[in-house]
Design a protein around this motif. Sequence first.
Motif, PDB file in Angstrom:
ATOM      1  N   HIS A 110      15.854 -30.547 -72.604  1.00  0.00           N
ATOM      2  CA  HIS A 110      14.397 -30.416 -72.595  1.00  0.00           C
ATOM      3  C   HIS A 110      13.904 -29.764 -73.889  1.00  0.00           C
ATOM      4  CE1 HIS A 110      10.361 -29.683 -71.093  1.00  0.00           C
ATOM      5  NE2 HIS A 110      10.486 -28.428 -71.515  1.00  0.00           N
ATOM      6  N   CYS A 111      14.556 -28.702 -74.324  1.00  0.00           N
ATOM      7  CA  CYS A 111      14.136 -27.996 -75.546  1.00  0.00           C
ATOM      8  C   CYS A 111      14.281 -28.892 -76.767  1.00  0.00           C
ATOM      9  CB  CYS A 111      14.936 -26.713 -75.720  1.00  0.00           C
ATOM     10  SG  CYS A 111      14.533 -25.430 -74.535  1.00  0.00           S
ATOM     11  N   ASP A 112      15.334 -29.685 -76.815  1.00  0.00           N
ATOM     12  CA  ASP A 112      15.534 -30.574 -77.954  1.00  0.00           C
ATOM     13  C   ASP A 112      14.434 -31.639 -78.030  1.00  0.00           C
ATOM     14  OD1 ASP A 112      17.755 -29.123 -78.656  1.00  0.00           O
ATOM     15  OD2 ASP A 112      19.198 -30.551 -77.806  1.00  0.00           O
ATOM     16  N   GLN A 113      13.912 -32.027 -76.866  1.00  0.00           N
ATOM     17  CA  GLN A 113      12.817 -33.000 -76.849  1.00  0.00           C
ATOM     18  C   GLN A 113      11.490 -32.352 -77.230  1.00  0.00           C
ATOM     19  OE1 GLN A 113      13.006 -34.624 -72.917  1.00  0.00           O
ATOM     20  NE2 GLN A 113      14.809 -35.861 -73.352  1.00  0.00           N
ATOM     21  N   SER A 139      10.220 -30.540 -65.953  1.00  0.00           N
ATOM     22  CA  SER A 139       9.635 -31.390 -64.915  1.00  0.00           C
ATOM     23  C   SER A 139      10.136 -30.964 -63.535  1.00  0.00           C
ATOM     24  CB  SER A 139      10.002 -32.855 -65.169  1.00  0.00           C
ATOM     25  OG  SER A 139      11.378 -33.057 -64.915  1.00  0.00           O
ATOM     26  N   ARG A 140       9.444 -31.409 -62.511  1.00  0.00           N
ATOM     27  CA  ARG A 140       9.863 -31.081 -61.142  1.00  0.00           C
ATOM     28  C   ARG A 140      11.250 -31.624 -60.840  1.00  0.00           C
ATOM     29  NH1 ARG A 140       5.045 -30.849 -56.843  1.00  0.00           N
ATOM     30  NH2 ARG A 140       3.623 -29.682 -58.147  1.00  0.00           N
ATOM     31  N   PHE A 141      11.537 -32.829 -61.346  1.00  0.00           N
ATOM     32  CA  PHE A 141      12.855 -33.417 -61.120  1.00  0.00           C
ATOM     33  C   PHE A 141      13.945 -32.539 -61.731  1.00  0.00           C
ATOM     34  CE2 PHE A 141      16.314 -36.177 -62.623  1.00  0.00           C
ATOM     35  CZ  PHE A 141      16.781 -36.618 -61.393  1.00  0.00           C
ATOM     36  N   GLN A 142      13.733 -32.077 -62.956  1.00  0.00           N
ATOM     37  CA  GLN A 142      14.716 -31.209 -63.607  1.00  0.00           C
ATOM     38  C   GLN A 142      14.852 -29.890 -62.852  1.00  0.00           C
ATOM     39  OE1 GLN A 142      12.681 -31.364 -67.376  1.00  0.00           O
ATOM     40  NE2 GLN A 142      14.402 -32.442 -68.340  1.00  0.00           N
ATOM     41  N   MET A 143      13.727 -29.343 -62.401  1.00  0.00           N
ATOM     42  CA  MET A 143      13.765 -28.087 -61.641  1.00  0.00           C
ATOM     43  C   MET A 143      14.517 -28.273 -60.321  1.00  0.00           C
ATOM     44  SD  MET A 143      12.227 -25.765 -63.410  1.00  0.00           S
ATOM     45  CE  MET A 143      11.954 -24.552 -62.164  1.00  0.00           C
ATOM     46  N   MET A 171      21.409 -14.435 -60.419  1.00  0.00           N
ATOM     47  CA  MET A 171      21.519 -14.603 -61.872  1.00  0.00           C
ATOM     48  C   MET A 171      21.379 -16.074 -62.253  1.00  0.00           C
ATOM     49  SD  MET A 171      24.443 -11.781 -62.650  1.00  0.00           S
ATOM     50  CE  MET A 171      24.331 -11.715 -64.419  1.00  0.00           C
ATOM     51  N   GLY A 172      21.919 -16.972 -61.427  1.00  0.00           N
ATOM     52  CA  GLY A 172      21.730 -18.397 -61.658  1.00  0.00           C
ATOM     53  C   GLY A 172      20.284 -18.811 -61.462  1.00  0.00           C
ATOM     54  N   ALA A 173      19.614 -18.174 -60.496  1.00  0.00           N
ATOM     55  CA  ALA A 173      18.203 -18.476 -60.244  1.00  0.00           C
ATOM     56  C   ALA A 173      17.330 -18.021 -61.417  1.00  0.00           C
ATOM     57  CB  ALA A 173      17.750 -17.821 -58.955  1.00  0.00           C
ATOM     58  N   TYR A 174      17.788 -17.011 -62.159  1.00  0.00           N
ATOM     59  CA  TYR A 174      17.045 -16.571 -63.340  1.00  0.00           C
ATOM     60  C   TYR A 174      16.939 -17.711 -64.363  1.00  0.00           C
ATOM     61  CZ  TYR A 174      15.805 -14.241 -67.664  1.00  0.00           C
ATOM     62  OH  TYR A 174      15.194 -13.903 -68.841  1.00  0.00           O
ATOM     63  N   LEU A 175      18.009 -18.491 -64.511  1.00  0.00           N
ATOM     64  CA  LEU A 175      17.950 -19.634 -65.427  1.00  0.00           C
ATOM     65  C   LEU A 175      16.897 -20.631 -64.968  1.00  0.00           C
ATOM     66  CD1 LEU A 175      21.713 -20.378 -66.178  1.00  0.00           C
ATOM     67  CD2 LEU A 175      20.030 -19.350 -67.690  1.00  0.00           C
ATOM     68  N   VAL A 176      16.798 -20.832 -63.657  1.00  0.00           N
ATOM     69  CA  VAL A 176      15.793 -21.747 -63.118  1.00  0.00           C
ATOM     70  C   VAL A 176      14.391 -21.190 -63.383  1.00  0.00           C
ATOM     71  CG1 VAL A 176      14.964 -22.903 -61.034  1.00  0.00           C
ATOM     72  CG2 VAL A 176      17.411 -22.589 -61.370  1.00  0.00           C
ATOM     73  N   TRP A 177      14.238 -19.886 -63.255  1.00  0.00           N
ATOM     74  CA  TRP A 177      12.949 -19.247 -63.529  1.00  0.00           C
ATOM     75  C   TRP A 177      12.562 -19.421 -65.001  1.00  0.00           C
ATOM     76  CZ3 TRP A 177      11.695 -14.747 -66.392  1.00  0.00           C
ATOM     77  CH2 TRP A 177      10.387 -14.287 -66.197  1.00  0.00           C
ATOM     78  N   GLU A 178      13.529 -19.235 -65.895  1.00  0.00           N
ATOM     79  CA  GLU A 178      13.247 -19.448 -67.323  1.00  0.00           C
ATOM     80  C   GLU A 178      12.881 -20.911 -67.579  1.00  0.00           C
ATOM     81  OE1 GLU A 178      12.705 -17.619 -69.841  1.00  0.00           O
ATOM     82  OE2 GLU A 178      13.860 -15.780 -69.720  1.00  0.00           O
ATOM     83  N   ALA A 179      13.531 -21.824 -66.868  1.00  0.00           N
ATOM     84  CA  ALA A 179      13.214 -23.246 -67.029  1.00  0.00           C
ATOM     85  C   ALA A 179      11.784 -23.525 -66.574  1.00  0.00           C
ATOM     86  CB  ALA A 179      14.200 -24.092 -66.232  1.00  0.00           C
ATOM     87  N   ARG A 180      11.343 -22.854 -65.520  1.00  0.00           N
ATOM     88  CA  ARG A 180       9.959 -23.010 -65.060  1.00  0.00           C
ATOM     89  C   ARG A 180       9.000 -22.543 -66.148  1.00  0.00           C
ATOM     90  NH1 ARG A 180       5.995 -19.867 -63.062  1.00  0.00           N
ATOM     91  NH2 ARG A 180       7.327 -18.040 -63.243  1.00  0.00           N
ATOM     92  N   ASN A 181       9.340 -21.456 -66.825  1.00  0.00           N
ATOM     93  CA  ASN A 181       8.498 -20.964 -67.918  1.00  0.00           C
ATOM     94  C   ASN A 181       8.455 -21.945 -69.092  1.00  0.00           C
ATOM     95  OD1 ASN A 181       7.890 -18.632 -66.531  1.00  0.00           O
ATOM     96  ND2 ASN A 181       9.547 -17.464 -67.474  1.00  0.00           N
ATOM     97  N   LEU A 182       9.512 -22.729 -69.240  1.00  0.00           N
ATOM     98  CA  LEU A 182       9.569 -23.731 -70.303  1.00  0.00           C
ATOM     99  C   LEU A 182       8.897 -25.041 -69.892  1.00  0.00           C
ATOM    100  CD1 LEU A 182      13.217 -23.172 -71.548  1.00  0.00           C
ATOM    101  CD2 LEU A 182      11.111 -22.645 -72.785  1.00  0.00           C
TER     102      LEU A 182
END
Length: 131
Positions: free
Chosen positions: A123-126, A79-83, A65-76
Motif C-alpha cells: 500500500h505504501c509503495d502505491q 482499503s477495507r479488504f486489506q484491513m 501487538m499484532g493488532a497495533y499493526l492493523v491500527w497503524e494500517a487504518r491510520n494509513l
Amino acid sequence: MEKKIDIPPILAAGGRDLDAIRFRIETLEKLLERSFRIPVVNIPCGLDALIGLVPVIGDLISTSMGAYLVWEARNLKLSRFQMMRMSANVAFDAALGAIPVAGDAIDLFWRSNSRNLRIIKRHCDQCIPKI
C-alpha cells in the motif's frame, strides 16, 4: 518529498510522515517475528513465539501487538479488504496460539505480522508518486 498522513496529533507518537510510520511498523514486525535465530536449526524467531509460550496472557499480548499493526494500517487508510485480510491474519494467529504446545510450534512458521507488513508495504509503495 515527504508524504504526510492526516493523523490526529495525539495518535502520532513517533511522527506522522510516511517514513516514520513505516519505520515503526517494520521495527515492530522484526521484533515480533525475527529478532533472533534459534540455534542449531537456524530458524528466525521473535517475541511473538516466545511470549506465546506463556498461557493466555502471552497470547493476549502478542495478539494486541499484532493488532497495533492493523491500527497503524487504518491510520494509513488501507482499503477495507486489506484491513479484513490483516485482521484475519491476526485472528488466525491468535487461534493458533490458543492451542497449547502445537500452536507455539506452528507460530514459528505462520508469521501473521510479516504477512501484514507486506500488505502495508504494498500500500505504501502505491502511495508514493513515481518520479
